[in-house]
Design an enzyme around this catalytic site. Sequence first.
Site, PDB file in Angstrom:
ATOM      1  N   ASP A   8      37.788  33.901  23.527  1.00 59.55           N
ATOM      2  CA  ASP A   8      38.162  33.766  24.937  1.00 59.55           C
ATOM      3  C   ASP A   8      37.154  34.581  25.751  1.00 59.55           C
ATOM      4  OD1 ASP A   8      40.207  33.476  27.200  1.00 59.55           O
ATOM      5  OD2 ASP A   8      40.118  35.658  26.966  1.00 59.55           O
ATOM      6  N   LYS A 150      44.185  25.061  24.552  1.00 62.45           N
ATOM      7  CA  LYS A 150      43.055  25.569  23.773  1.00 62.45           C
ATOM      8  C   LYS A 150      43.209  25.217  22.280  1.00 62.45           C
ATOM      9  CE  LYS A 150      41.749  29.503  26.703  1.00 62.45           C
ATOM     10  NZ  LYS A 150      41.356  30.941  26.704  1.00 62.45           N
ATOM     11  N   ASP A 173      43.315  37.285  24.863  1.00 64.97           N
ATOM     12  CA  ASP A 173      44.066  38.317  25.611  1.00 64.97           C
ATOM     13  C   ASP A 173      45.330  37.801  26.280  1.00 64.97           C
ATOM     14  OD1 ASP A 173      43.172  38.363  29.018  1.00 64.97           O
ATOM     15  OD2 ASP A 173      42.630  36.781  27.609  1.00 64.97           O
TER      16      ASP A 173
HETATM   17  O1  LIG Z   1      40.047  30.784  33.416  1.00 64.28           O
HETATM   18  C1  LIG Z   1      40.901  31.682  33.374  1.00 64.28           C
HETATM   19  O2  LIG Z   1      41.918  31.730  34.098  1.00 64.28           O
HETATM   20  C2  LIG Z   1      40.748  32.811  32.392  1.00 64.28           C
HETATM   21  O3  LIG Z   1      39.707  32.498  31.532  1.00 64.28           O
HETATM   22  P1  LIG Z   1      39.875  32.791  29.953  1.00 64.28           P
HETATM   23  O4  LIG Z   1      40.600  31.622  29.363  1.00 64.28           O
HETATM   24  O5  LIG Z   1      38.443  32.923  29.471  1.00 64.28           O
HETATM   25  O6  LIG Z   1      40.652  34.092  29.829  1.00 64.28           O
HETATM   26 MG   LIG Z   2      41.471  35.498  28.722  1.00 62.99          MG
END
Ligand SMILES: O=C(O)COP(=O)(O)O
Ligand SMILES: [Mg+2]
Length: 226
Positions: A8, A150, A173
């Site tokens: 991520d 995802k 996260d």
């Molecule tokens: O696009 C977002 O809201 C956060 O991005 P991420 O999935 O890389 O944490």
């Molecule tokens: Mg993230």
Amino acid sequence: MIRVVAIDIDGTITDDERLLSPEAVVAVRRLNSLAEVILVTGNVHCFTRAAAVLLGTSKTFIAENGGVVSWGEGEMELLSDPAICQEAYLRLKEVYPLKKKDSRYRITDLVVDSGFDVEEAETLLDGWGIPADLVDSGFAVHIKDRKVDKGRALSEVMYRRGILREEVAAVGDSKSDLPMFRVVGFRASVGNGVPELKAESDYVSELEFGPGFCEIVDQMVDREIF
Ligand SMILES: O=C(O)COP(=O)(O)O
Ligand SMILES: [Mg+2]
């Protein structure tokens, strides 16, 4: 043995202001020499492609929370129906003071500021029969096609590339990373991760954000998972 690491971006290799952590850059470069690193993010395609170039990670990557998959140089596939997100947004906008974010480059989902009751809004979408869902990444709320996330997109990459679950690790996260945690063999959450994600992690770093990501890479090497 792990041969792919799905990572991520926001809140994992960045800080809470989305600033890229210099130590995490070094850790990603180290990871590149041990496995194929695939970015899996809610960010838009062009942002993710730039990140992949700058970090030296795979040109196969997943953007817009699984709505867009890049299969390498130039080939982009949409797994999501943008019309569903648009309909959901227009209906929810009648109820909540939604404010769109970075929509100029978004292809499949829509992102709005948080600050409204996401659970209540999802119940409304259900009641209206709109097959969209909402996911709060900790940085924004994504209005997306319910059939993608995802995990679904990463599974598609694994299937088409002949990669087994036990050959893939994931680092994240937020709630939006849960679906990918459920399709890989080794899951690690940074110290600032949400409780639901930590509960499904094989390792949770003491440190937060970029430093936490570095700790996780050290741990992966120490455990000889590659
Ligand atoms: O696009 C977002 O809201 C956060 O991005 P991420 O999935 O890389 O944490
Ligand atoms: Mg993230």
